[in-house]
Scaffold this motif. Sequence first.
Motif, PDB file in Angstrom:
ATOM      1  N   GLY A  42     -57.408  33.151  15.597  1.00 50.75           N
ATOM      2  CA  GLY A  42     -56.434  32.450  16.426  1.00 50.75           C
ATOM      3  C   GLY A  42     -56.612  30.948  16.511  1.00 50.75           C
ATOM      4  O   GLY A  42     -56.811  30.259  15.513  1.00 50.75           O
ATOM      5  N   TYR A 201     -52.801  33.507  22.135  1.00 54.49           N
ATOM      6  CA  TYR A 201     -53.698  33.758  20.996  1.00 54.49           C
ATOM      7  C   TYR A 201     -53.650  32.592  20.010  1.00 54.49           C
ATOM      8  O   TYR A 201     -54.656  32.165  19.449  1.00 54.49           O
ATOM      9  CB  TYR A 201     -53.263  35.047  20.311  1.00 54.49           C
ATOM     10  N   TYR A 202     -52.464  32.077  19.813  1.00 59.07           N
ATOM     11  CA  TYR A 202     -52.229  31.051  18.790  1.00 59.07           C
ATOM     12  C   TYR A 202     -52.693  29.668  19.254  1.00 59.07           C
ATOM     13  O   TYR A 202     -53.153  28.853  18.450  1.00 59.07           O
ATOM     14  CB  TYR A 202     -50.731  31.045  18.489  1.00 59.07           C
ATOM     15  N   ASP A 206     -60.656  30.187  21.686  1.00 64.33           N
ATOM     16  CA  ASP A 206     -61.740  30.985  22.247  1.00 64.33           C
ATOM     17  C   ASP A 206     -63.048  30.307  21.810  1.00 64.33           C
ATOM     18  O   ASP A 206     -63.428  30.369  20.643  1.00 64.33           O
ATOM     19  CB  ASP A 206     -61.622  32.404  21.658  1.00 64.33           C
ATOM     20  N   PHE A 274     -47.254  40.076  18.764  1.00 66.99           N
ATOM     21  CA  PHE A 274     -47.772  40.552  20.046  1.00 66.99           C
ATOM     22  C   PHE A 274     -46.714  41.286  20.873  1.00 66.99           C
ATOM     23  O   PHE A 274     -47.038  41.886  21.892  1.00 66.99           O
ATOM     24  CB  PHE A 274     -48.395  39.398  20.839  1.00 66.99           C
TER      25      PHE A 274
END
Length: 451
Positions: A42, A201-202, A206, A274
Amino acid sequence: MSSTEARGSWGSRVGFILAAAGSAIGLGNIWGFPTRVGQGGGAVFVLVYLACVFLVCAPILMAELAVGRASRRSPVGALRVLLPGTRWWVVGALGVLAGVGILSFYAVIAGWTLAYVYFSASGTLTSVPAGELFARFTANGPLTTGLALIILALTAAILWKGVQGGIERASRAMMPALFVLLVVLAARALTLPGASAGIAYYLRPDPSKLLDPRIVSTALGQAFFSLSLGMGTMITYGSYMRRADSIAVGALWVVVLDTAIALLAGFVVFPAGFSIPGFDPASSGTGLIFTVLPRLFGSMPGGHLFGAAFFLLLVLAALTSTISLLEVPVAYLIDEHGWTRHRAVAAVTALTFVLATPSALSNGASAALTRLPGLGMGFLDLMAHLWNDFALPLGGVLLSVVVGYAWGIDCALDELRAEGARMPGARLWGGLIRYLCPVAIGGILLGAVLG
Ligand code: PFF
């Protein structure tokens, strides 16, 4: 005829930008980028990718264009002309091989795209479960091999006609259309239920993934691939450039357009992905866009038409890239061995088809090629991995050494500033080519080989 006339050249500055952006924009943006974001976890991948594009690839793009225009040759001859009596031409030779190697698997995926034009238009795409359709279709060896052959034949037909007529005209027509369609699809995808998880996510990194060396190496390889760098395509395209046009301005346009299309593709694929319950971007692999997008089209009124138009534009975008891949070995045979264009096109196309066959059979048609013993991946994935993640960055690091040290920053800057062209940030550019590019690419490559 002067040698420049005999080789052909772009008709205008816009012609060059469109052709170079046409080479850059292709399956790498719309198939490769989302696939690799998905595999690489991601938003962190996106960030590292952007750093690679602007700090490493943009300076190398300018260097490749300068080498091509200064020498008026394709890669091997270019380095022979600029650095006579040395062995640096080997860097160009690596590019000639990479052209054939990359085209061999690229044509297979372009062939899938062609089939999906039909699947969309006929309604199959929205009536059969997407994963099942993809698996059944790619396991049909004769069909996927035949489709790759059609792509190669179309590519050869465009190059048969020479530089300007073929390449420029093809690029001019399709890119604005592709852009508009992607915007429409992104707008639809963003309003699907679940889209916000895709956006998170994109776009939301993280931090635990930030230090994963595999992400850095695939992001770098992806950036080279997407910008058609590291194998002399842009040396060849630079060799057709007029001295009156600014390389820096042209390069900036290409980088911005290419990156915008890749980022836009992510805004289509992840929100749409998603919105599918149980979607896992990492497990879709090569088939990601072929399994996610049908769901998106299925959610739109007249979706089969959107689907057909989308895959058709993707085929055209792929063709403006395949012609640039084939052009490198073809220009090499013309420039260095005196072959006629027709003979060179026919020979390289035939060779590429032979190499494309195992890739076409490696998604279900042949068990051994689908899962290569001991490697855990298929032949096509192996080719993509070797050429993108190793050969192109290797070509890039060697080119930055050639330009930074052997040919020299001053000679390169003379070319970049030819006829009074603007070259803002000249010192910064020199520093990136001499220090950052060799160290960063070299380090990442070494890490990938040792890791
Ligand atoms: N840049 C193309 C893409 O993103 O689809 C692929 C490519 C074309 C790679 C030409 C390398 C090249 F020389």
